[in-house]
Design a protein around this motif. Structure first.
Motif, PDB file in Angstrom:
ATOM      1  N   UNK A  80      69.821  63.801  34.565  1.00  0.00           N
ATOM      2  CA  UNK A  80      70.361  64.122  33.249  1.00  0.00           C
ATOM      3  C   UNK A  80      71.756  63.524  33.085  1.00  0.00           C
ATOM      4  N   UNK A  81      72.570  63.670  34.097  1.00  0.00           N
ATOM      5  CA  UNK A  81      73.946  63.172  34.069  1.00  0.00           C
ATOM      6  C   UNK A  81      74.003  61.670  33.820  1.00  0.00           C
ATOM      7  N   UNK A  96      61.580  59.402  22.741  1.00  0.00           N
ATOM      8  CA  UNK A  96      61.295  60.837  22.878  1.00  0.00           C
ATOM      9  C   UNK A  96      59.801  61.107  22.957  1.00  0.00           C
ATOM     10  N   UNK A  97      59.001  60.031  23.007  1.00  0.00           N
ATOM     11  CA  UNK A  97      57.557  60.197  23.134  1.00  0.00           C
ATOM     12  C   UNK A  97      57.169  60.384  24.597  1.00  0.00           C
ATOM     13  N   UNK A  98      57.879  59.705  25.499  1.00  0.00           N
ATOM     14  CA  UNK A  98      57.541  59.793  26.922  1.00  0.00           C
ATOM     15  C   UNK A  98      58.452  60.749  27.693  1.00  0.00           C
ATOM     16  N   UNK A 149      63.770  68.544  25.031  1.00  0.00           N
ATOM     17  CA  UNK A 149      65.032  69.141  25.471  1.00  0.00           C
ATOM     18  C   UNK A 149      65.882  68.127  26.232  1.00  0.00           C
ATOM     19  N   UNK A 150      65.217  67.278  27.037  1.00  0.00           N
ATOM     20  CA  UNK A 150      65.945  66.287  27.831  1.00  0.00           C
ATOM     21  C   UNK A 150      66.561  65.235  26.911  1.00  0.00           C
ATOM     22  N   UNK A 151      65.798  64.786  25.941  1.00  0.00           N
ATOM     23  CA  UNK A 151      66.304  63.808  24.974  1.00  0.00           C
ATOM     24  C   UNK A 151      67.487  64.385  24.208  1.00  0.00           C
TER      25      UNK A 151
END
Length: 373
Positions: free
Chosen positions: A19-20, A39-41, A45-47
């Motif tokens: 994430x960092x 944001x498809x793959x 939340x991560x995006x």
């Protein structure tokens, strides 16, 4: 001509280290063009965590189809248009390692598609990552794949040696993106002194390996005793979900002899900033625990098997931090002397680290600017 920068996030989202570095890369890329995050793959939340500007776009809104198909379509249409954009595809940072013929064939097929994108005018870039170990099949498949890249840059000299051995196309050096991270400033907590231990329990992969971890626990115990740190509070944490069992084993192995606290939840970046930033020192065998802790102002010691943790030892050696490396294979006195000397010279070590990280940040900025020339 406008720069349209497609960013493919990490597949592994369980590690706040990933994430960092994904967050940092998106922030570094933003001044150079319009960001479109795939944001498809990747999980929503991560995006959302790595793409924090309202100016960033999402692939699902731009096209609604997978990334490579989107790029093929845009590049094909542009062939017959007077209005030209320059399209970039940035592949996530992190680590690439593969073995087995099936992996090699799969990677070869993907790289063939990437070569087609390159021929259509897409500039494909990957920066600040490590490679290896590979078997020969996968090393040559990755070497073939490097032909598709406009810029292919690894974060340590051991990875660079692998790339050169297998004749990768123009491999470059590019520091780990964590060097450019700016943690939020915190007031160091005025509590009892404590050290943090955060360990993975395996050489590679996700499975808990008690036999691998046990010698590391014993070595940590010896370090505390030999440096007269028995009264120091020990805080056991994890910033990767897969390390939960390892952390519990560390807690159980130390609780009868030391004052130990186990934080039984995966740290967020904010948690790590607060906990690491107030620690006396950190011991870990995860790269981004160590680098994040250093960025938060805490002395960080890799406790590693240098054979299994080459990306950590290479990055620390590359950056003149080798005196902080504690090798599980070394004798107790050697490691204890390193720990004691590091603690005694904390201010000096951290001052030197600030110089190192400033130098690396400038290298990152300069090299990235060169990518867009």
């Amino acid at each position: 001509m406008n720069n349209i920068i497609f960013f493919k996030p990490a597949r592994q989202t369980e590690n706040i280290g990933d994430l960092l570095i994904n967050l940092v890369e998106v922030e570094l890329l933003r001044p150079f063009g319009q960001i479109v995050v795939d944001d498809i793959s990747a999980p929503a939340w991560f995006v959302d965590e790595i793409s924090t500007s309202p100016t960033d776009q999402r692939l699902s809104k731009v096209s609604g189809v997978p990334l490579l198909k989107t790029l093929y379509s845009l590049l094909s249409k542009q062939l017959f248009s007077s209005k030209k954009n320059r399209y970039y595809l940035f592949i996530q940072p992190g680590h690439t390692s593969r073995t087995g013929s099936e992996s090699a064939v799969s990677n070869f097929r993907i790289n063939a598609k990437m070569l087609m994108l390159k021929m259509m005018g897409c500039r494909i870039v990957r920066i600040g990552f490590s490679i290896g170990p590979f078997d020969n099949y996968n090393a040559w498949a990755e070497s073939f794949g490097s032909q598709a890249y406009h810029y292919y840059a690894v974060r340590d000299n051991e990875s660079l040696k692998i790339a050169q051995k297998y004749s990768f196309k123009k491999p470059e050096y590019f520091p780990d993106l964590a060097w450019a991270y700016a943690p939020e400033k915190i007031q160091r907590e005025q509590t009892e002194e404590y050290a943090v231990i955060s360990m993975r329990s395996n050489a590679f992969g996700k499975e808990h390996n008690s036999a691998y971890l046990q010698p590391l626990i014993e070595k940590f115990r010896e370090l505390l005793i030999n440096t007269n740190q028995q009264s120091l509070k020990i805080v056991v944490t994890y910033q990767v979900k897969y390390d939960e069992e390892a952390s519990r084993q560390i807690f159980e192995g130390l609780k009868n002899e030391f004052n130990v606290e186990f934080i039984d939840s995966k740290l967020t970046l904010q948690d790590a900033n607060r906990i690491y930033g107030s620690a006396k020192f950190i011991v870990s065998n995860r790269l981004h625990v160590l680098l994040l802790a250093l960025k938060c102002g805490a002395l960080s010691f890799p406790l590693v098997d240098q054979k299994d943790n080459t990306k950590i030892t290479s990055i620390f050696q590359d950056n003149n931090l080798k005196d902080l490396i504690l090798d599980v294979k070394d004798d107790s006195k050697t490691n204890s002397d390193k720990l004691a000397e590091g603690i005694a010279n904390t201010e000096k070590v951290m001052a030197e680290f600030k110089n190192i990280q400033a130098k690396n940040k400038k290298v990152i900025q300069d090299k990235l600017a060169g990518v867009f020339k």
